[in-house]
Design an enzyme around this catalytic site. Structure first.
Site, short mmCIF file in Angstrom:
data_model
loop_
_atom_site.label_atom_id
_atom_site.label_comp_id
_atom_site.label_asym_id
_atom_site.label_seq_id
_atom_site.Cartn_x
_atom_site.Cartn_y
_atom_site.Cartn_z
N ARG A 116 61.85 -13.72 16.53
CA ARG A 116 62.80 -14.64 15.92
C ARG A 116 62.31 -16.07 16.18
NH1 ARG A 116 68.54 -16.87 17.94
NH2 ARG A 116 68.74 -18.25 16.15
N HIS A 161 67.76 -24.66 13.31
CA HIS A 161 67.99 -24.60 14.74
C HIS A 161 68.05 -26.04 15.27
CE1 HIS A 161 67.68 -21.69 18.32
NE2 HIS A 161 67.91 -22.89 18.86
N GLU A 206 73.84 -21.07 16.30
CA GLU A 206 74.89 -21.58 17.19
C GLU A 206 75.59 -22.83 16.69
OE1 GLU A 206 73.99 -22.02 21.31
OE2 GLU A 206 73.46 -19.93 21.57
N ASN A 348 74.57 -14.44 19.93
CA ASN A 348 73.87 -14.93 21.13
C ASN A 348 74.81 -14.76 22.32
OD1 ASN A 348 72.02 -15.82 19.26
ND2 ASN A 348 72.14 -17.98 19.80
N TYR A 350 75.03 -15.05 26.58
CA TYR A 350 74.41 -15.40 27.86
C TYR A 350 75.32 -15.14 29.06
CZ TYR A 350 70.53 -17.81 25.52
OH TYR A 350 69.42 -18.10 24.77
N GLU A 416 70.14 -13.66 20.84
CA GLU A 416 69.63 -14.34 22.03
C GLU A 416 70.33 -13.79 23.26
OE1 GLU A 416 69.61 -18.66 22.39
OE2 GLU A 416 69.09 -18.82 20.26
C1 NOJ Z 1 70.90 -21.31 22.90
C2 NOJ Z 1 69.98 -22.01 21.94
O1 NOJ Z 1 69.95 -21.34 20.71
C3 NOJ Z 1 68.58 -22.27 22.47
O2 NOJ Z 1 68.03 -23.28 21.70
C4 NOJ Z 1 68.63 -22.60 23.94
O3 NOJ Z 1 67.37 -22.95 24.43
C5 NOJ Z 1 69.17 -21.42 24.69
N1 NOJ Z 1 70.49 -21.08 24.23
C6 NOJ Z 1 69.24 -21.63 26.20
O4 NOJ Z 1 70.10 -22.68 26.49
#
Ligand code: NOJ
Length: 516
Positions: A116, A161, A206, A348, A350, A416
């Protein structure tokens, strides 16, 4: 420990680690990601026009000779260097513009099925509109795509992006009335030039994060101070532009190119602080305001923003003496136009948050005060060098299940997922993060019947982490940013990934003994 987590823990005790299915289903895809500004470098490289232009036009469009155009992050790092933690920039970054073949080799060595990456809008359309097309930019992405395919790696392409061409910013940016036209034209250039080989597209990455460029004079360009207004306006404009790119594909490209289009939405997984009704409701509000904000208009049966969000913002706006809600209205035409404009769910993930109810705050209006919730981290969680990113792999399963339940079991691609540190080669914490996030992803598949297409690691290489510069690293491969050659070195996490992709099974040694 919070009550819902305690419940999960008790449930987890009921089955031993051996009973957990840690094998990946057939067809499950593994990938890794980057974004143009974070890795490419070559920020002002010269180029050539796509079509030879007559001399009088050449004189008018000198940018055509100049190659890549300036975008809003170029402008910010060059004019406000203090915004970046280590005063660096993405001018050279990982130099992937020149070293893309090496990057493809790294992907191949780990065994990834897809890559990606994002296209820099200003690299192929230096002014953002189609008055100038930079041939070298088109060539660069063609070369990258061809190199990937030659190595049996599918390209998954993000159109936007965060790097808006500065010229479009000057013309009103993401909230300008012509933004949808510019984005649709850009999408047409992408489908026309790359759509014969690219079968997976993501329009925006995002939006829930880059709307912050309209909440303060801080360090997210264009740094407009309009919280609770500007962010809602940007989101509105982005949802329409996304749908236009999707509908364009349907009308003119889909029957021949047969690709899939979506948008990459990010979300923290909210878990209630207590099992009081107030906190449970606050958690749902938090999810609807952060993820539902973008997902509900696209994926729900009825379309439009979530009801709870419309109601809250309208009430608050009224109480503030405004004549209309700060949350713009779509109207029937756009509700129908946007609904259903995705072929899968790009997600995404995290980290997670503990959410509780707070009474009406007297804070300045913002999308946060519109929620009346407080989100924080559990003091027991391990937090990475990025303060927003805690080790909470249970949230992977929770979020996947939430999305699947709310949006009719739409197939989900994790676009992500990753862990931040300061660049250790022996990055055992990153390996543990991935193995246990993937374990919970498999639980979502096997125990909650969620359809998950695949997983994307952020990132294949260390890169420019926006305002954090190079102080926070996410790569499976280390990069020495002080060396002009930008040497790449595999970390422990790259080895762990290579083995788990090869075996299609999670390694026991990194698996947590119990589920948190
Ligand atoms: C989300 C973003 O899409 C990416 O650009 C960023 O580096 C990562 N998270 C980590 O923060």
């Amino acid at each position: 420990m919070r009550a819902p987590q305690l419940l999960l823990l008790l449930l987890a005790f009921g089955r031993s680690q051996a009973a957990r299915n840690t094998t990946f289903p057939e067809g499950f895809l593994f990938g890794a990601a980057t974004a143009a500004y974070q890795v490419e470098g070559a920020w002002n490289t010269s180029g050539q026009c796509l079509q030879p232009l007559p001399l009088w036009l050449m004189l008018q469009y000198r940018e055509c000779i100049a190659g890549k155009g300036e975008h809003i992050w170029d402008r910010m790092v060059h004019t406000r260097p203090n915004c970046i933690a280590d005063r660096t920039s993405g001018d050279v970054a990982a130099d992937s513009y020149h070293k893309y073949k090496e990057d493809v080799k790294l992907l191949k060595d780990v065994g990834f099925n897809f890559y990606r990456f994002s296209i820099s809008w200003a690299r192929i359309l230096p002014k953002g509109d189609v008055s100038v097309i930079n041939k070298d930019g088109i060539d660069y992405y063609n070369n990258l795509i061809n190199e990937l395919l030659a190595n049996n790696i599918q390209p998954v392409v993000t159109m936007y992006h965060w790097d808006l061409p500065q010229h479009l910013q000057d013309l009103g940016g993401l909230v300008g009335s012509a933004f949808g036209d510019y984005f649709e034209d850009y999408a047409r250039v992408l489908y026309t030039n790359f759509g014969d080989r690219v079968k997976w597209w993501l329009t925006f990455n995002e939006p829930g994060t880059f709307v912050d460029g309209y909440t303060s004079h801080g360090c997210v360009p264009p740094a407009v101070d309009a919280p609770g207004v500007g962010d809602y306006l940007v989101a509105h404009s982005i949802l329409k532009a996304h749908a236009r790119a999707y509908r364009l594909y349907d009308r003119e490209f889909r029957s021949e190119q047969k690709g899939n289009i979506s948008i990459a939405l990010s979300a923290g997984y909210g878990t209630p602080k207590t099992n009081s009704n107030a906190d449970i409701e606050a958690t749902e509000t938090f999810m609807q305001h952060s993820l539902g904000w973008f997902a509900h208009p696209i994926y729900s049966q009825e379309g439009d923003y979530p009801a709870v969000m419309k109601e809250r913002v309208a009430n608050n706006s009224k109480a503030e003496g405004l004549f209309r809600s700060r949350l713009p209205e779509f109207g029937e035409y756009w509700v129908n136009y946007i609904r259903g404009t995705a072929d899968f769910f790009g997600l995404n993930y995290y980290s997670s948050w503990v959410v509780s109810h707070v009474g009406s705050s007297l804070d300045r209006a913002s999308r946060w005060s519109d929620m009346d919730v407080m989100s924080s981290q559990d003091p027991g969680w391990t937090v990475s060098v990025a303060t927003w990113l805690a080790y909470t792999p249970f949230g992977m399963r929770g979020l996947l299940s939430w999305v699947s339940k709310n949006y009719n079991n739409t197939p989900i691609l994790i676009t992500e997922n990753g862990w931040a540190d300061t660049g250790e080669i022996n990055d055992t914490m990153r390996a543990k993060y991935y193995v246990n996030n993937l374990a919970h992803l498999l639980d979502a598949i096997y125990l909650d019947n969620v359809t998950v297409l695949g997983h994307t690691a952020w990132s294949i290489i260390d890169n420019f982490e926006w305002a954090q510069g190079y102080t926070q690293r996410f790569g499976l491969h280390h990069i020495d940013f002080n060396d002009p050659q930008r040497p790449r070195t595999p970390k422990e996490s790259a080895r762990v990934f290579a083995a788990l992709i090869k075996n299609r099974k999670l390694p026991e040694n990194y698996l947590d003994k119990v589920i948190e």
